[in-house]
Design a protein around this motif. Structure first.
Motif, PDB file in Angstrom:
ATOM      1  N   SER A 104     -41.506  28.002 -23.626  1.00 18.53           N
ATOM      2  CA  SER A 104     -42.309  29.192 -23.921  1.00 18.53           C
ATOM      3  C   SER A 104     -41.505  30.233 -24.701  1.00 18.53           C
ATOM      4  O   SER A 104     -42.022  30.849 -25.639  1.00 18.53           O
ATOM      5  N   LEU A 105     -40.233  30.433 -24.328  1.00 21.05           N
ATOM      6  CA  LEU A 105     -39.412  31.413 -25.037  1.00 21.05           C
ATOM      7  C   LEU A 105     -39.094  30.933 -26.453  1.00 21.05           C
ATOM      8  O   LEU A 105     -39.120  31.721 -27.407  1.00 21.05           O
ATOM      9  N   LEU A 106     -38.829  29.648 -26.596  1.00 20.60           N
ATOM     10  CA  LEU A 106     -38.557  29.102 -27.925  1.00 20.60           C
ATOM     11  C   LEU A 106     -39.797  29.221 -28.813  1.00 20.60           C
ATOM     12  O   LEU A 106     -39.691  29.604 -29.988  1.00 20.60           O
ATOM     13  N   LEU A 107     -40.968  28.927 -28.284  1.00 16.10           N
ATOM     14  CA  LEU A 107     -42.203  29.049 -29.051  1.00 16.10           C
ATOM     15  C   LEU A 107     -42.429  30.505 -29.458  1.00 16.10           C
ATOM     16  O   LEU A 107     -42.818  30.789 -30.605  1.00 16.10           O
ATOM     17  N   THR A 108     -42.183  31.439 -28.540  1.00 12.32           N
ATOM     18  CA  THR A 108     -42.326  32.871 -28.850  1.00 12.32           C
ATOM     19  C   THR A 108     -41.398  33.273 -29.988  1.00 12.32           C
ATOM     20  O   THR A 108     -41.796  34.008 -30.908  1.00 12.32           O
ATOM     21  N   ALA A 109     -40.160  32.787 -29.931  1.00 12.85           N
ATOM     22  CA  ALA A 109     -39.182  33.113 -30.974  1.00 12.85           C
ATOM     23  C   ALA A 109     -39.625  32.584 -32.334  1.00 12.85           C
ATOM     24  O   ALA A 109     -39.518  33.274 -33.357  1.00 12.85           O
ATOM     25  N   LEU A 110     -40.144  31.357 -32.371  1.00 12.87           N
ATOM     26  CA  LEU A 110     -40.577  30.759 -33.636  1.00 12.87           C
ATOM     27  C   LEU A 110     -41.851  31.420 -34.160  1.00 12.87           C
ATOM     28  O   LEU A 110     -42.027  31.563 -35.380  1.00 12.87           O
ATOM     29  N   VAL A 111     -42.743  31.840 -33.251  1.00 16.95           N
ATOM     30  CA  VAL A 111     -43.941  32.568 -33.667  1.00 16.95           C
ATOM     31  C   VAL A 111     -43.560  33.897 -34.307  1.00 16.95           C
ATOM     32  O   VAL A 111     -44.178  34.336 -35.279  1.00 16.95           O
ATOM     33  N   LEU A 112     -42.524  34.536 -33.779  1.00 14.19           N
ATOM     34  CA  LEU A 112     -42.023  35.782 -34.382  1.00 14.19           C
ATOM     35  C   LEU A 112     -41.322  35.505 -35.706  1.00 14.19           C
ATOM     36  O   LEU A 112     -41.477  36.254 -36.675  1.00 14.19           O
ATOM     37  N   PHE A 113     -40.575  34.419 -35.762  1.00 15.70           N
ATOM     38  CA  PHE A 113     -39.764  34.127 -36.939  1.00 15.70           C
ATOM     39  C   PHE A 113     -40.613  33.870 -38.182  1.00 15.70           C
ATOM     40  O   PHE A 113     -40.266  34.314 -39.282  1.00 15.70           O
ATOM     41  N   ASN A 114     -41.733  33.177 -38.038  1.00 17.44           N
ATOM     42  CA  ASN A 114     -42.505  32.767 -39.208  1.00 17.44           C
ATOM     43  C   ASN A 114     -43.043  33.945 -40.017  1.00 17.44           C
ATOM     44  O   ASN A 114     -42.767  34.041 -41.217  1.00 17.44           O
ATOM     45  N   PRO A 115     -43.804  34.871 -39.433  1.00 16.93           N
ATOM     46  CA  PRO A 115     -44.244  36.033 -40.225  1.00 16.93           C
ATOM     47  C   PRO A 115     -43.094  36.963 -40.607  1.00 16.93           C
ATOM     48  O   PRO A 115     -43.159  37.649 -41.626  1.00 16.93           O
ATOM     49  N   ALA A 116     -42.024  36.993 -39.763  1.00 17.59           N
ATOM     50  CA  ALA A 116     -40.859  37.796 -40.115  1.00 17.59           C
ATOM     51  C   ALA A 116     -40.241  37.296 -41.416  1.00 17.59           C
ATOM     52  O   ALA A 116     -39.844  38.083 -42.289  1.00 17.59           O
ATOM     53  N   SER A 117     -40.196  35.972 -41.572  1.00 15.66           N
ATOM     54  CA  SER A 117     -39.701  35.387 -42.810  1.00 15.66           C
ATOM     55  C   SER A 117     -40.605  35.756 -43.985  1.00 15.66           C
ATOM     56  O   SER A 117     -40.132  36.010 -45.098  1.00 15.66           O
ATOM     57  N   GLY A 118     -41.915  35.816 -43.738  1.00 16.32           N
ATOM     58  CA  GLY A 118     -42.840  36.221 -44.787  1.00 16.32           C
ATOM     59  C   GLY A 118     -42.569  37.625 -45.280  1.00 16.32           C
ATOM     60  O   GLY A 118     -42.555  37.892 -46.489  1.00 16.32           O
ATOM     61  N   ALA A 119     -42.333  38.554 -44.345  1.00 15.87           N
ATOM     62  CA  ALA A 119     -42.069  39.942 -44.724  1.00 15.87           C
ATOM     63  C   ALA A 119     -40.686  40.102 -45.344  1.00 15.87           C
ATOM     64  O   ALA A 119     -40.519  40.775 -46.367  1.00 15.87           O
ATOM     65  N   PHE A 120     -39.695  39.491 -44.731  1.00 14.78           N
ATOM     66  CA  PHE A 120     -38.304  39.663 -45.157  1.00 14.78           C
ATOM     67  C   PHE A 120     -37.978  38.869 -46.417  1.00 14.78           C
ATOM     68  O   PHE A 120     -37.392  39.399 -47.363  1.00 14.78           O
ATOM     69  N   VAL A 121     -38.400  37.618 -46.455  1.00 13.84           N
ATOM     70  CA  VAL A 121     -38.001  36.708 -47.533  1.00 13.84           C
ATOM     71  C   VAL A 121     -39.033  36.680 -48.664  1.00 13.84           C
ATOM     72  O   VAL A 121     -38.697  36.894 -49.827  1.00 13.84           O
ATOM     73  N   SER A 122     -40.283  36.410 -48.327  1.00 13.99           N
ATOM     74  CA  SER A 122     -41.307  36.269 -49.367  1.00 13.99           C
ATOM     75  C   SER A 122     -41.517  37.572 -50.130  1.00 13.99           C
ATOM     76  O   SER A 122     -41.696  37.563 -51.356  1.00 13.99           O
ATOM     77  N   LEU A 123     -41.483  38.712 -49.430  1.00 16.24           N
ATOM     78  CA  LEU A 123     -41.638  39.992 -50.125  1.00 16.24           C
ATOM     79  C   LEU A 123     -40.386  40.348 -50.921  1.00 16.24           C
ATOM     80  O   LEU A 123     -40.471  41.076 -51.910  1.00 16.24           O
ATOM     81  N   SER A 124     -39.232  39.843 -50.510  1.00 17.45           N
ATOM     82  CA  SER A 124     -38.025  40.017 -51.330  1.00 17.45           C
ATOM     83  C   SER A 124     -38.188  39.268 -52.648  1.00 17.45           C
ATOM     84  O   SER A 124     -37.817  39.766 -53.718  1.00 17.45           O
ATOM     85  N   GLN A 125     -38.758  38.057 -52.579  1.00 15.46           N
ATOM     86  CA  GLN A 125     -39.026  37.314 -53.813  1.00 15.46           C
ATOM     87  C   GLN A 125     -40.004  38.076 -54.702  1.00 15.46           C
ATOM     88  O   GLN A 125     -39.795  38.195 -55.914  1.00 15.46           O
ATOM     89  N   ALA A 126     -41.077  38.578 -54.096  1.00 15.96           N
ATOM     90  CA  ALA A 126     -42.079  39.322 -54.863  1.00 15.96           C
ATOM     91  C   ALA A 126     -41.463  40.544 -55.535  1.00 15.96           C
ATOM     92  O   ALA A 126     -41.761  40.849 -56.698  1.00 15.96           O
ATOM     93  N   THR A 127     -40.582  41.247 -54.821  1.00 16.96           N
ATOM     94  CA  THR A 127     -39.947  42.440 -55.383  1.00 16.96           C
ATOM     95  C   THR A 127     -38.964  42.069 -56.480  1.00 16.96           C
ATOM     96  O   THR A 127     -38.838  42.788 -57.486  1.00 16.96           O
ATOM     97  N   LEU A 128     -38.272  40.945 -56.320  1.00 21.27           N
ATOM     98  CA  LEU A 128     -37.385  40.458 -57.386  1.00 21.27           C
ATOM     99  C   LEU A 128     -38.169  40.221 -58.667  1.00 21.27           C
ATOM    100  O   LEU A 128     -37.692  40.502 -59.768  1.00 21.27           O
ATOM    101  N   MET A 129     -39.391  39.719 -58.537  1.00 18.72           N
ATOM    102  CA  MET A 129     -40.229  39.507 -59.720  1.00 18.72           C
ATOM    103  C   MET A 129     -40.654  40.832 -60.353  1.00 18.72           C
ATOM    104  O   MET A 129     -40.824  40.925 -61.574  1.00 18.72           O
TER     105      MET A 129
END
Length: 399
Positions: A104-129
């Motif tokens: 349950s804790l591992l699933l919670t961590a991965l559920v947090l990680f996925n959208p966090a990656s979207g905000a942190f990483v994907s928006l960094s790519q968008a801003t680089l463009m």
């Protein structure tokens, strides 16, 4: 603008580019660590295959629902806060993974990680463009190179951490520390992150208007074509990578070691291709290169499937990894170019199309179950065919 002002602006762009490329490197580093760590995580937490399937499916599904909204918010004017907040959540999720002692804790961590990656990483790519709107292809090539390096280095970091502490947890703790260090640097230069797209003519008033603009963009033939080609191209990228080891073991009759060697060759030549693509795009148009590479893949992939020799198959696989290298970066760069000042909307539409594209491996798996993996692998040939058809359509439209 004065010479001093131009130099200051250039320094700002260079600094942000380096920071964003480090963020992409970290994201792929996590992927490179997680894959080899999964068997140890399964044993340590006593997970069954159903739970592993949930870990692979639920976080991705939730992330795919949340990320399109993040893209709209980014175009509204919340980009800086989303990137910084996503970075904090990214580091927190990695820390939780390292502390997980239950499913349950591992699933919670991965559920947090996925959208966090979207905000942190994907928006960094968008801003680089956004900060260099005339160099989308070149900067996407650098982005892909940073990711490839992270993907190759990840297993090495995992092996080092495992040898040092005899625990998979230490690798994720190291990644959390590295993320926090990158956040410290990013925080110091946070004011240089543009909060709104630089080329947008009229600010988006709210979430509803942003969603409406995204739907209008889908009516543009060029945007729809680049989004579609991105999904088809993935057949020869992540989808092929996902099946290649199984193909060598189950169809060719290779050993597990040879199956692992195939993945290593694929990653190694992909890294080489990403490295060579960066200077190449300074001299050659991306679409011109894509046509050539698609033709090479169209000829090489059937040869890969038909030749009986394992060694020759491995050699051709290396060639495929080399020439596939620029597909994602050039196509994504063209999509950003087709939507100036709407990089957040690009993220939104890419995720929506990704929801459909994400079903392709499941469909291929079902076909392989009934018709055999060897026959199913021929369907991946759709990728270079679709790419060539789409590129010639674009060229004829523009001529």
């Amino acid at each position: 603008m004065s010479l001093r002002g131009k130099n200051k602006a250039a320094s700002k762009v260079f600094l942000l580019t380096i920071i964003f490329l480090i963020i992409e490197f970290l994201d792929e580093l996590v992927d490179g660590v997680y894959s080899p760590a999964l068997p140890l995580i399964r044993s340590d937490l006593h997970l069954d295959y159903t739970q592993i399937g949930m870990l692979l499916t639920i976080p991705n599904t939730i992330g795919s629902i949340i990320e399109p909204i993040l893209g709209i918010w980014a175009d509204i004017g919340q980009r800086r806060q989303l990137i910084l907040g996503g970075g904090v959540a990214f580091a927190t999720a990695l820390s939780l993974i390292s502390l997980s002692h239950s499913f349950s804790l591992l699933l919670t961590a991965l559920v947090l990680f996925n959208p966090a990656s979207g905000a942190f990483v994907s928006l960094s790519q968008a801003t680089l463009m956004e900060i260099e709107p005339k160099r989308h292809e070149q900067n996407m090539a650098r982005w892909a190179l940073a990711g490839s390096v992270g993907n190759v280095v990840g297993p090495l970091i995992f092996a080092f951490a495992l040898g040092l502490t005899n625990s998979w947890r230490s690798a994720f703790f190291i990644l959390a520390i590295l993320t926090m260090l990158s956040l410290v640097v990013l925080w110091q230069y946070r004011q240089t992150i543009p909060n709104t797209p630089s080329q947008i003519d009229e600010p988006v008033a709210g979430l509803g208007e942003g969603i409406g603009n995204a739907m209008k963009a889908l009516k543009r033939r060029e945007v729809l074509l680049w989004l579609t080609l991105l999904q088809f191209s993935d057949l020869m990228l992540d989808v092929l990578r996902g099946f290649v080891a199984l193909y060598f073991v189950d169809v060719v009759g290779a050993s597990n070691t040879q199956g692992s060697l195939a993945i290593t060759i694929w990653l190694g030549f992909g890294l080489l291709g990403d490295f060579l693509l960066v200077p190449l795009l300074e001299r050659v148009r991306g679409i011109t290169y894509l046509k050539l590479s698609a033709m090479v893949v169209l000829l090489a992939y059937p040869a890969f499937l038909l030749v009986p020799s394992i060694n020759i198959k491995l050699s051709i696989l290396g060639l495929l990894g080399l020439f596939n290298a620029g597909w994602y970066s050039i196509l994504k760069g063209q999509l950003y170019t087709a939507m100036p000042g709407k990089s957040g909307t690009v993220l939104t539409l890419s995720n929506l199309f990704g929801l459909v594209g994400g079903l392709i491996p499941l469909g291929l798996g079902l076909l392989a179950q009934y018709y055999g993996l060897g026959s199913t692998m021929w369907l991946l040939l759709i990728a270079p065919i679709a790419l060539l058809m789409g590129l010639f359509t674009i060229c004829n439209t523009n001529s």
